[in-house]
Motif scaffolding. Structure first.
Motif, short mmCIF file in Angstrom:
data_model
loop_
_atom_site.label_atom_id
_atom_site.label_comp_id
_atom_site.label_asym_id
_atom_site.label_seq_id
_atom_site.Cartn_x
_atom_site.Cartn_y
_atom_site.Cartn_z
N LYS A 1 84.04 124.57 59.09
CA LYS A 1 84.18 125.57 60.15
C LYS A 1 85.57 125.48 60.80
N GLY A 2 86.01 124.26 61.07
CA GLY A 2 87.33 124.07 61.67
C GLY A 2 88.46 124.51 60.76
N MET A 3 88.36 124.17 59.50
CA MET A 3 89.42 124.54 58.55
C MET A 3 89.43 126.05 58.31
N LEU A 4 88.25 126.68 58.28
CA LEU A 4 88.19 128.13 58.09
C LEU A 4 88.79 128.89 59.28
N LEU A 5 88.76 128.28 60.44
CA LEU A 5 89.39 128.89 61.62
C LEU A 5 90.91 128.97 61.44
N GLY A 6 91.44 128.05 60.66
CA GLY A 6 92.88 128.03 60.46
C GLY A 6 93.57 126.81 61.05
N THR A 7 92.79 125.80 61.42
CA THR A 7 93.42 124.58 61.92
C THR A 7 94.12 123.88 60.75
N ASN A 8 95.10 123.06 61.07
CA ASN A 8 95.89 122.42 60.03
C ASN A 8 95.28 121.13 59.50
N GLU A 9 94.63 120.37 60.38
CA GLU A 9 94.03 119.10 59.99
C GLU A 9 92.74 118.89 60.77
N TYR A 10 91.84 118.12 60.19
CA TYR A 10 90.58 117.76 60.83
C TYR A 10 90.48 116.24 60.78
N VAL A 11 90.66 115.61 61.93
CA VAL A 11 90.69 114.16 62.03
C VAL A 11 89.46 113.70 62.81
N THR A 12 88.73 112.74 62.26
CA THR A 12 87.53 112.27 62.95
C THR A 12 87.79 110.98 63.71
N LYS A 13 87.06 110.83 64.81
CA LYS A 13 87.11 109.61 65.62
C LYS A 13 86.03 108.67 65.11
N PRO A 14 86.24 107.40 65.16
CA PRO A 14 87.47 106.75 65.59
C PRO A 14 88.55 106.98 64.55
N PHE A 15 89.78 107.11 65.01
CA PHE A 15 90.88 107.39 64.11
C PHE A 15 91.81 106.19 64.04
N ASN A 16 92.57 106.14 62.98
CA ASN A 16 93.57 105.10 62.81
C ASN A 16 94.86 105.62 63.46
N PRO A 17 95.35 104.98 64.52
CA PRO A 17 96.54 105.48 65.22
C PRO A 17 97.76 105.65 64.31
N GLU A 18 97.97 104.71 63.39
CA GLU A 18 99.13 104.81 62.50
C GLU A 18 99.01 106.01 61.57
N LYS A 19 97.81 106.26 61.07
CA LYS A 19 97.60 107.42 60.19
C LYS A 19 97.77 108.73 60.96
N LEU A 20 97.27 108.77 62.20
CA LEU A 20 97.43 109.97 63.01
C LEU A 20 98.90 110.26 63.26
N VAL A 21 99.66 109.26 63.64
CA VAL A 21 101.10 109.44 63.90
C VAL A 21 101.81 109.87 62.62
N SER A 22 101.45 109.29 61.50
CA SER A 22 102.04 109.66 60.21
C SER A 22 101.76 111.13 59.89
N LEU A 23 100.54 111.55 60.14
CA LEU A 23 100.14 112.93 59.89
C LEU A 23 100.92 113.88 60.80
N ILE A 24 101.06 113.51 62.07
CA ILE A 24 101.82 114.32 63.02
C ILE A 24 103.26 114.44 62.56
N LYS A 25 103.85 113.35 62.12
CA LYS A 25 105.25 113.37 61.68
C LYS A 25 105.45 114.30 60.48
N ARG A 26 104.44 114.40 59.62
CA ARG A 26 104.54 115.31 58.48
C ARG A 26 104.68 116.77 58.93
N TYR A 27 104.05 117.09 60.04
CA TYR A 27 104.10 118.48 60.53
C TYR A 27 105.30 118.72 61.45
N LEU A 28 105.82 117.67 62.04
CA LEU A 28 106.94 117.85 62.97
C LEU A 28 108.26 117.38 62.37
#
Length: 184
Positions: free
Chosen positions: A157-184
């Motif tokens: 449902k989230g991806m069909l809305l057009g969001t770029n990523e779907y990250v579940t909690k608990p999340f790995n902080p290093e992976k989240l930052v890495s993912l953010i850097k890919r987009y920025l």
């Protein structure tokens, strides 16, 4: 939901020794029935989150040399952890704890990325996402859903809305930052 012990361990990776002790962290388990009742009537937690005002957009001071991430998350603890992680990685962080606060801030904000929780006290991320995308400053901005909802149907449902990523909690902080850097 998250394990307080694991959270402290994850936070400990990024902070020098702090005064927090395990005994100061309380864990609360909410049943499905209590969650349903919470949606039907305001709970003390919901009231405290929704009455805590997000700083007015003109009062938010941003470093123009840094990318800005808009965190829309009802949990003050999660917002604090995200702000700490993102600030340590040289990002401006603007926060909102409710959909109403998010829309108020969005009027004058031009973020570089949005982290959107699905479960907010006054709306859902599914409902808020299309409204945010109507603001000029959000049209081409990447939006990550950051949620505890793990069901494949929620992700779809989230991806069909057009969001770029779907990250579940608990999340790995290093992976989240890495993912953010890919987009920025």
């Amino acid at each position: 939901p998250f394990d307080p012990g694991k959270l402290l361990k994850a936070v400990g990776k990024y902070l020098p020794r702090s005064g927090l002790k395990k005994s100061t962290v309380k864990s609360t388990v909410i049943s499905k029935q209590e969650k349903k009742e919470t949606r039907l009537k305001p709970s003390p937690r919901t009231e405290s989150v929704s009455t805590k005002k997000t700083p007015a957009p003109d009062k938010v001071v941003l470093d123009p040399g840094k990318k800005t991430i808009f965190v829309i998350e009802d949990s003050p603890t999660s917002r604090k952890v995200l702000k700490m992680i993102l600030a340590r990685n040289n990002y401006n962080v603007v926060e909102a704890g409710t959909g109403k606060d998010a829309l108020s801030v969005a009027e004058t904000l031009n973020p570089d990325l949005v982290l959107l929780d699905l479960m907010l006290p006054d709306t859902t991320g599914y409902e808020l996402f299309p409204t945010l995308k109507q603001f000029d400053g959000f049209k081409d901005v990447p939006v990550f859903i950051l949620t505890g909802k793990r069901a494949p149907t929620d992700k779809m449902k989230g991806m069909l809305l057009g969001t770029n990523e779907y990250v579940t909690k608990p999340f790995n902080p290093e992976k989240l930052v890495s993912l953010i850097k890919r987009y920025l």
